[in-house]
Design a protein around this motif. Structure first.
Motif, short mmCIF file in Angstrom:
data_model
loop_
_atom_site.label_atom_id
_atom_site.label_comp_id
_atom_site.label_asym_id
_atom_site.label_seq_id
_atom_site.Cartn_x
_atom_site.Cartn_y
_atom_site.Cartn_z
N PRO A 217 0.83 -1.21 0.00
CA PRO A 217 0.00 0.00 0.00
C PRO A 217 0.86 1.26 0.00
CG PRO A 217 -0.74 -1.54 1.70
CD PRO A 217 0.57 -2.06 1.18
N VAL A 218 0.40 2.28 -0.70
CA VAL A 218 1.05 3.59 -0.72
C VAL A 218 0.09 4.57 -0.05
CG1 VAL A 218 1.83 5.48 -2.21
CG2 VAL A 218 2.43 3.11 -2.76
N THR A 219 0.46 5.06 1.13
CA THR A 219 -0.48 5.85 1.93
C THR A 219 0.05 7.22 2.34
OG1 THR A 219 0.28 4.68 3.91
CG2 THR A 219 -1.68 3.82 2.83
N TYR A 220 1.17 7.65 1.73
CA TYR A 220 1.76 8.94 2.08
C TYR A 220 1.99 9.76 0.82
CZ TYR A 220 2.47 6.02 6.14
OH TYR A 220 2.25 5.15 7.19
N PHE A 221 1.89 11.08 0.96
CA PHE A 221 1.88 11.98 -0.19
C PHE A 221 2.64 13.26 0.15
CE2 PHE A 221 -0.14 15.57 -2.41
CZ PHE A 221 -0.14 15.13 -3.73
N ALA A 222 3.36 13.81 -0.83
CA ALA A 222 4.01 15.11 -0.67
C ALA A 222 3.46 16.07 -1.72
CB ALA A 222 5.52 14.99 -0.81
N TYR A 223 3.05 17.25 -1.26
CA TYR A 223 2.52 18.27 -2.17
C TYR A 223 3.65 18.86 -3.02
CZ TYR A 223 -1.35 18.40 1.25
OH TYR A 223 -2.39 18.09 2.10
N PRO A 224 3.46 18.98 -4.34
CA PRO A 224 4.47 19.66 -5.16
C PRO A 224 4.68 21.09 -4.67
CG PRO A 224 2.92 18.47 -6.54
CD PRO A 224 2.37 18.42 -5.15
N PHE A 225 5.93 21.48 -4.55
CA PHE A 225 6.32 22.80 -4.06
C PHE A 225 5.89 23.05 -2.61
CE2 PHE A 225 5.18 23.06 -8.60
CZ PHE A 225 6.43 23.29 -9.15
N GLY A 226 5.37 22.03 -1.95
CA GLY A 226 4.89 22.18 -0.59
C GLY A 226 3.57 22.93 -0.48
N LEU A 227 2.94 23.23 -1.62
CA LEU A 227 1.73 24.06 -1.63
C LEU A 227 0.47 23.20 -1.51
CD1 LEU A 227 2.72 26.52 -4.49
CD2 LEU A 227 2.86 26.90 -2.03
N TRP A 228 -0.43 23.63 -0.63
CA TRP A 228 -1.65 22.86 -0.37
C TRP A 228 -2.81 23.81 -0.13
CZ3 TRP A 228 -4.26 23.19 4.40
CH2 TRP A 228 -3.61 23.97 5.37
N ASN A 229 -4.01 23.27 -0.17
CA ASN A 229 -5.19 24.04 0.25
C ASN A 229 -6.17 23.08 0.93
OD1 ASN A 229 -6.27 22.60 -1.88
ND2 ASN A 229 -6.59 24.38 -3.20
N LYS A 230 -7.17 23.64 1.57
CA LYS A 230 -8.10 22.81 2.34
C LYS A 230 -8.91 21.88 1.45
CE LYS A 230 -8.57 25.55 6.55
NZ LYS A 230 -8.15 24.46 7.45
N ALA A 231 -9.11 22.25 0.20
CA ALA A 231 -9.87 21.41 -0.72
C ALA A 231 -9.15 20.09 -1.01
CB ALA A 231 -10.12 22.16 -2.02
N ALA A 232 -7.82 20.09 -0.86
CA ALA A 232 -7.05 18.89 -1.18
C ALA A 232 -7.19 17.81 -0.12
CB ALA A 232 -5.57 19.25 -1.34
N ILE A 233 -7.39 18.20 1.12
CA ILE A 233 -7.35 17.23 2.22
C ILE A 233 -8.46 16.18 2.12
CG2 ILE A 233 -7.50 16.96 4.73
CD1 ILE A 233 -5.90 19.57 4.97
#
Length: 283
Positions: A217-233
């Protein structure tokens, strides 16, 4: 009578033997193993995960982020210089971590620590790599192996097998060797710009492809450029990810497990600067 005397003598001998400490000193590794075992036996196993406030109150684990491990070329810009650590400096940094008594941990250990209070080894550190570069396998993993370190490799699946990037065989080798293989989207597009089928293209399909390659299983993720928003979660949760990694910005107060902080090890840093950043950047 003779038999009785013999049995008494034998019993006393065994009693003394069992209660006499060996003169041979224990190694640090053996002592650490015994301590961990004792903690495991005496620590109650939690069945309910910690809430966000509890997770945010826990001491942060230093998490390092590497991209390129290679020599710079004439004319390389400042961004490339920041994202590129020379092989010599990388080797020095791994040795410095080992000499300072750091122990590498993986995301499953961090998750258990944050969510369920499972103890970590002393001086924990996480060593992560983004973007699937080939030298992360040939230099990064090989150098870490000298010190018994394991790393986390966030793979951008569009690049697999391309010149300069890791092959499927190398990715599987990393996983089989005890490292963690995790997702870093299909083609490194910013999560903050996703809409419609982008979530499937960038979250679901890369996860499935990596799981096919490594058989886990692959259960971990890194955001490109470290950029995220609440819609992604909620999209990450729906796609089956347990944790997601940002860079050195503020964590989310509601879903801190999906905004785990890391720092980029800049190519301009000396080894002492790197060691100081580890201490100053995480609280």
């Amino acid at each position: 009578m003779k038999n009785s005397a013999f049995l008494v003598f034998a019993g006393l001998f065994l009693l003394v033997s069992c209660n006499t400490k060996s003169d041979k000193p224990k190694t640090e590794a053996a002592e650490a193993t015994e301590t961990a075992a004792a903690v495991t036996k005496t620590t109650p196993q939690k069945t309910t995960a910690n809430d966000a406030a509890t997770i945010l109150s826990k001491k942060e684990v230093p998490i390092l982020c590497y991209h390129n491990i290679k020599e710079l070329k004439a004319g390389d810009g400042e961004m490339t210089k920041t994202y590129t650590v020379s092989p010599r400096n990388f080797a020095q940094q791994m040795k410095a971590l080992s000499d300072a008594g750091y122990h590498s941990i993986l995301p499953n250990q961090l998750y258990d620590y944050l969510a369920y209070d499972v103890p970590l080894p002393s001086n924990p550190v996480m060593i992560t790599f983004d973007d699937t570069r080939g030298e992360q396998f040939s230099i990064g993993a090989a150098e870490m192996k000298k010190y018994g370190f394991k790393g986390v490799f966030f793979v951008m699946t569009v690049s697999i097998g391309r010149p300069g990037y890791m092959s499927k065989e190398q990715i599987k080798n990393l996983s089989d060797s005890g490292n963690t293989v995790a997702a870093h989207t299909w083609d490194h597009h910013m999560v903050t710009k996703y809409a419609g089928d982008d979530w499937n293209t960038q979250l679901v399909k890369p996860k499935a492809k990596l799981e096919e390659i490594i058989g886990k299983p692959v259960t971990y993720f890194a955001y490109p450029f470290g950029l995220w928003n609440k819609a992604a979660i909620p999209e990450l949760k729906k796609s089956g990810y347990q944790m997601a990694y940002i860079l050195a910005t503020k964590r989310d107060s509601v879903d801190p497990l999906y905004t785990i902080r890391r720092i980029i090890v800049a190519g301009q840093w000396s080894t002492p600067s790197t060691m100081e950043a580890i201490k100053s950047s995480f609280h």
